[in-house]
Design an enzyme around this catalytic site. Structure first.
Site, PDB file in Angstrom:
ATOM      1  CE  LYS A  63      -3.549   2.243   2.786  1.00  0.00           C
ATOM      2  NZ  LYS A  63      -5.094   2.311   3.738  1.00  0.00           N
ATOM      3  CB  SER A  93      -7.846   4.591   2.858  1.00  0.00           C
ATOM      4  OG  SER A  93      -7.346   3.628   3.866  1.00  0.00           O
ATOM      5  CB  SER A 128      -9.001   1.442   6.185  1.00  0.00           C
ATOM      6  OG  SER A 128      -9.817   2.319   6.319  1.00  0.00           O
TER       7      SER A 128
END
Length: 494
Positions: free
Chosen positions: A78, A158, A182
């Site tokens: 990420k 997210s 998330s």
């Protein structure tokens, strides 16, 4: 062996050890899948040269017989994790051009274990969002579709890029972070597994901060076994993070027996809410039946302060964000606005932040600054902290009664369309409330795919565990996964 990028971590590890495949072959299969999947916008910084170099080194290590479980396995990282010499933007314009001179502890642990980094993954800006629509890179797209409908769906947020990449077999697994859901919400939206460990189990050092008392890294994988393998590699005590727990990291995979006979599973009354769709209620009922079939005892429990979790979260998280994001000023790194003659340092701050931060980040920073300001600190921030303590005590009281894990829905619906305005406040409320309490209390939580809705989209169930007992939680999830038998995959359209 078929399409190598479709393997999970456990299958690929076993194939590597058996000599049936090499890490270079696995890595090339994933890089090829990434090249074909531009429509998903999941990978935003590709690192093929680094990946191939790491894969070759991993093959040498495996041949020498000295290789941890993650060695040679290609994964995505990420964009919130700082990776040495590789752009790390947190999905924001304000960090444009930032190349860290260091590696985050979690990504460093994975690389030390021989994992192969394919590139950086899309995400909501500074991890603020639930649909991956606030990213400077544009929306990440869910590989799933509603039947024959071509409307683009959110992969959740997210960690939307991570979820999309794993679900579409662009990588074998990916890292995510979870501040209010998330990891778990995107996992549920894309039919994969995602675990948020206990706060302090994974180091936060080198991960761009959103809300420091809530953020926690975790793996996003194709199965519970894969989650156990990757989580063990990610965890460690880290003196550079004052909140990192100095506890031994167990062999989580070895704890996956599937035997949960006699375990007490709590069913919280407060999660049965007005407006919950029938599909979610049915899935939850099926989940209870699956665990009972595995020999667990189901117990009705109460978490009375659940209804206050969301408002308290939306005071604490923005407050911490406003403090953390004050460092982005255009002075030392990242984006700096062009200044007019006569502009001073105040104008530089203002223009840089106005250009660099997106609308959602600006909104949360302003809310956070407001609740921390003189005259409002006690009314908002301190009161929210007290509510958080009560939420934590709710869970402590339940676990003190001998409850081993808590079963809830992961999300109130399947993935929704990108750009769809959600006018129903009850739906928006439900979208976060299943996951936020877990962060407020610092507990481990896992989302497991358990079924599909009327349109064929995946739906997930969430299990919440006792602090530091991720192994036990993973084993309960393993038993649930076995009975749910979820094997659906998105049909390739990209």
């Amino acid at each position: 062996m078929g399409e190598l990028n479709k393997l999970g971590l456990a299958e690929a590890r076993d194939a590597l050890r058996a000599g049936d495949v090499t890490s270079v072959e696995l890595t090339d299969a994933c890089l090829g899948a990434i090249d074909e999947a531009g429509a998903l916008n999941a990978f935003v910084h590709n690192t093929p040269d680094i990946a191939r170099h790491q894969a070759a080194a991993a093959d040498t290590r495996i041949k020498a017989g000295d290789a941890p479980a993650m060695c040679g396995l290609p994964i995505g990282i990420k964009d919130l994790f700082c990776t040495k010499g590789v752009p790390s933007q947190a999905g924001s314009r304000i960090l444009e051009g930032f190349l860290p001179e260091y590696e985050s502890t979690v990504s460093g642990n994975l690389l030390d274990a021989g994992a192969v980094m394919l590139g950086k993954l899309n995400m909501d800006e500074f991890a603020m969002g639930s649909s991956n629509e606030t990213s400077v890179y544009g929306n990440a797209i869910n590989p799933w579709r509603r039947g024959n409908d071509e409307a683009a769906l959110t992969p959740g947020g997210s960690s939307g890029g991570s979820a999309s990449a794993v679900a579409a077999d662009l990588c074998l697994a990916a890292t995510g972070t979870d501040t209010g859901g998330s990891i778990r919400q995107p996992a549920a939206f894309t039919g994969i597994t995602g675990i948020k460990p206990t706060y302090g189990r994974c180091s936060r050092w080198g991960i761009v901060a959103f809300a420091s008392s809530l953020d926690q890294a975790g793996p996003m994988t194709k199965s519970v076994r894969d989650a156990a393998i990757m989580l063990e590699a990610m965890c460690s005590h880290d003196p550079k993070d004052s909140t990192s727990a100095d506890l031994p990291v167990p062999n989580f995979e070895a704890m996956l027996t599937g035997d949960i006979k006699g375990k007490k599973i709590g069913i919280p009354a407060e999660y049965r809410m007005d407006g919950m769709p029938d599909e979610i209620e049915t899935l939850w009922t099926q989940g209870r039946e699956m665990l009972a079939d595995a020999g667990a005892e189901l117990v009705d429990i109460s978490l009375p302060h659940t209804k206050y979790a969301l408002p308290a979260y939306y005071v604490i998280a923005p407050a911490e964000a406003s403090s953390n994001l004050a460092r982005y000023d255009g002075v030392r790194y990242g984006h700096r606005a062009k200044l007019d003659q006569g502009d001073g340092i105040t104008e530089m701050y203002e223009k840089t932040r106005a250009e660099g931060f997106g609308a959602e980040v600006q909104r949360r920073v302003m809310i956070g600054t407001y609740v921390l300001s003189a005259g409002f600190y006690d009314a908002y921030y301190n009161r929210a902290r007290k509510v958080r303590t009560l939420i934590k005590k709710d869970f402590e009281d339940v676990f003190a009664q001998g409850i081993d894990a808590i079963l809830t829905p992961a999300t109130p619906s399947a993935a929704f369309g990108l750009g769809e305005a959600w006018d129903d406040p009850v739906q928006m409320y439900l979208n976060d409330v299943f996951t936020v309490t877990v962060n407020m209390a610092g507990l481990p939580g896992i989302a497991v795919p358990a079924g599909t809705d009327a349109n064929g989209l995946p739906l997930g169930l969430q299990l919440i565990g006792r602090p530091w007992e991720e192994g036990d939680l993973l084993n309960t999830a393993y038993a649930l996964e076995a009975r749910a038998g979820f094997v659906a995959k998105p049909q390739k359209w990209w």
